[in-house]
Design a protein around this motif. Sequence first.
Motif, PDB file in Angstrom:
ATOM      1  N   ILE A   1       0.861  -1.319  -0.035  1.00  0.00           N
ATOM      2  CA  ILE A   1      -0.027  -0.003   0.008  1.00  0.00           C
ATOM      3  C   ILE A   1       0.951   0.944   0.059  1.00  0.00           C
ATOM      4  CG2 ILE A   1      -1.843   1.230   1.202  1.00  0.00           C
ATOM      5  CD1 ILE A   1      -2.653  -1.618   2.458  1.00  0.00           C
ATOM      6  N   PRO A   2       1.192   1.825  -1.303  1.00  0.00           N
ATOM      7  CA  PRO A   2       1.965   2.880  -1.358  1.00  0.00           C
ATOM      8  C   PRO A   2       1.289   4.264  -0.496  1.00  0.00           C
ATOM      9  CG  PRO A   2       1.165   2.586  -3.328  1.00  0.00           C
ATOM     10  CD  PRO A   2       0.525   1.366  -2.362  1.00  0.00           C
ATOM     11  N   THR A   3       2.278   5.107  -0.134  1.00  0.00           N
ATOM     12  CA  THR A   3       1.722   6.380   0.426  1.00  0.00           C
ATOM     13  C   THR A   3       1.175   7.167  -0.721  1.00  0.00           C
ATOM     14  OG1 THR A   3       4.035   7.449  -0.132  1.00  0.00           O
ATOM     15  CG2 THR A   3       3.831   6.506   2.044  1.00  0.00           C
ATOM     16  N   ASN A   4       0.329   8.364  -0.216  1.00  0.00           N
ATOM     17  CA  ASN A   4      -0.136   9.156  -1.382  1.00  0.00           C
ATOM     18  C   ASN A   4       0.857   9.621  -2.317  1.00  0.00           C
ATOM     19  OD1 ASN A   4      -2.657   8.693   0.125  1.00  0.00           O
ATOM     20  ND2 ASN A   4      -2.531  10.404   1.128  1.00  0.00           N
ATOM     21  N   GLN A   5       2.043   9.901  -1.919  1.00  0.00           N
ATOM     22  CA  GLN A   5       2.854  10.450  -2.793  1.00  0.00           C
ATOM     23  C   GLN A   5       3.380   9.468  -3.946  1.00  0.00           C
ATOM     24  OE1 GLN A   5       3.325  10.561   0.458  1.00  0.00           O
ATOM     25  NE2 GLN A   5       3.725  13.110   1.152  1.00  0.00           N
ATOM     26  N   TRP A   6       3.504   8.240  -3.331  1.00  0.00           N
ATOM     27  CA  TRP A   6       4.015   7.190  -4.188  1.00  0.00           C
ATOM     28  C   TRP A   6       2.626   6.849  -5.207  1.00  0.00           C
ATOM     29  CZ3 TRP A   6       8.269   6.434  -6.102  1.00  0.00           C
ATOM     30  CH2 TRP A   6       9.523   6.629  -5.274  1.00  0.00           C
ATOM     31  N   LEU A   7       1.434   6.807  -4.571  1.00  0.00           N
ATOM     32  CA  LEU A   7       0.409   6.626  -5.068  1.00  0.00           C
ATOM     33  C   LEU A   7      -0.040   7.457  -6.516  1.00  0.00           C
ATOM     34  CD1 LEU A   7      -1.989   4.617  -5.552  1.00  0.00           C
ATOM     35  CD2 LEU A   7      -3.348   6.452  -4.050  1.00  0.00           C
ATOM     36  N   SER A   8       0.472   8.873  -6.350  1.00  0.00           N
ATOM     37  CA  SER A   8       0.411   9.896  -7.367  1.00  0.00           C
ATOM     38  C   SER A   8       1.380   9.363  -8.524  1.00  0.00           C
ATOM     39  CB  SER A   8       0.649  11.203  -6.705  1.00  0.00           C
ATOM     40  OG  SER A   8      -0.293  11.626  -5.918  1.00  0.00           O
ATOM     41  N   VAL A   9       2.780   9.198  -7.971  1.00  0.00           N
ATOM     42  CA  VAL A   9       3.634   8.636  -8.980  1.00  0.00           C
ATOM     43  C   VAL A   9       3.225   7.592  -9.842  1.00  0.00           C
ATOM     44  CG1 VAL A   9       5.993   7.702  -9.233  1.00  0.00           C
ATOM     45  CG2 VAL A   9       5.637   9.672  -7.749  1.00  0.00           C
ATOM     46  N   ILE A  10       2.514   6.569  -9.161  1.00  0.00           N
ATOM     47  CA  ILE A  10       2.137   5.318  -9.972  1.00  0.00           C
ATOM     48  C   ILE A  10       1.055   5.826 -11.059  1.00  0.00           C
ATOM     49  CG2 ILE A  10       0.945   3.180  -9.446  1.00  0.00           C
ATOM     50  CD1 ILE A  10       2.587   2.909  -6.841  1.00  0.00           C
ATOM     51  N   LEU A  11      -0.034   6.667 -10.267  1.00  0.00           N
ATOM     52  CA  LEU A  11      -1.162   6.942 -11.472  1.00  0.00           C
ATOM     53  C   LEU A  11      -0.834   7.721 -12.547  1.00  0.00           C
ATOM     54  CD1 LEU A  11      -3.756   7.772  -8.648  1.00  0.00           C
ATOM     55  CD2 LEU A  11      -3.856   5.857 -10.259  1.00  0.00           C
ATOM     56  N   VAL A  12       0.124   8.697 -12.163  1.00  0.00           N
ATOM     57  CA  VAL A  12       0.615   9.615 -13.258  1.00  0.00           C
ATOM     58  C   VAL A  12       1.411   8.760 -14.367  1.00  0.00           C
ATOM     59  CG1 VAL A  12       2.142  11.592 -13.942  1.00  0.00           C
ATOM     60  CG2 VAL A  12       0.337  11.685 -11.871  1.00  0.00           C
ATOM     61  N   SER A  13       2.247   7.815 -13.888  1.00  0.00           N
ATOM     62  CA  SER A  13       3.263   6.946 -14.566  1.00  0.00           C
ATOM     63  C   SER A  13       2.272   5.968 -15.468  1.00  0.00           C
ATOM     64  CB  SER A  13       4.073   6.246 -13.797  1.00  0.00           C
ATOM     65  OG  SER A  13       5.075   6.939 -13.035  1.00  0.00           O
ATOM     66  N   GLY A  14       1.208   5.427 -14.913  1.00  0.00           N
ATOM     67  CA  GLY A  14       0.470   4.491 -15.514  1.00  0.00           C
ATOM     68  C   GLY A  14      -0.485   5.210 -16.476  1.00  0.00           C
ATOM     69  N   ILE A  15      -0.850   6.167 -16.258  1.00  0.00           N
ATOM     70  CA  ILE A  15      -1.852   7.162 -17.333  1.00  0.00           C
ATOM     71  C   ILE A  15      -0.597   7.661 -18.418  1.00  0.00           C
ATOM     72  CG2 ILE A  15      -3.011   9.268 -17.456  1.00  0.00           C
ATOM     73  CD1 ILE A  15      -4.107   8.779 -14.571  1.00  0.00           C
ATOM     74  N   THR A  16       0.375   8.176 -17.994  1.00  0.00           N
ATOM     75  CA  THR A  16       1.144   8.567 -19.275  1.00  0.00           C
ATOM     76  C   THR A  16       1.760   7.423 -20.109  1.00  0.00           C
ATOM     77  OG1 THR A  16       1.954  10.332 -17.854  1.00  0.00           O
ATOM     78  CG2 THR A  16       3.423   9.614 -19.657  1.00  0.00           C
TER      79      THR A  16
END
Length: 163
Positions: A6-21
Amino acid sequence: MIDKLIPTNQWLSVILVSGITGTAVMTLCIYVLNHVTKKVMNVTKILGTMITCETTDDGKLSDSKLSVIAGIAAHYAIGIMFAYGYHLLWSAGVGAPGIWNGLLLGFVSGIFAVIFWFTFFAIHPFPPHIELKSYLPTLFITHFVFASATVACYIFFSDKLLT
């Protein structure tokens, strides 16, 4: 262990933006190939048609809003899940974000995608008429693009997060 799952909110943001990009760059490549080759390779439309079982009577892709939305949402959700999987691997010490790892992940992701799509077409009750001999290799190759873009984005934003 749970902190890696369960990533922190900051890492979750990195994962979301990376996956979307990564998904957006891959989708753009597929649209360009679709336009250049005049072959039906619109992955989001194919995915949406198959998810909603709305293949037309003559085997063409659905233009319904539900089908289009389902295809886009599913494609981007899968891209985010792949990015999360990459993050889990790196968090567990398996490889590290980089060019070679991105290419390796592209290869593995591409193999997974080809197996998934081949199986999906084989078991679907009414799949659209798609030329799999050109569609599947295209998906394989564009997964290198997906993984490379996802890894590049992940590196860019994780560097910002860690500094």
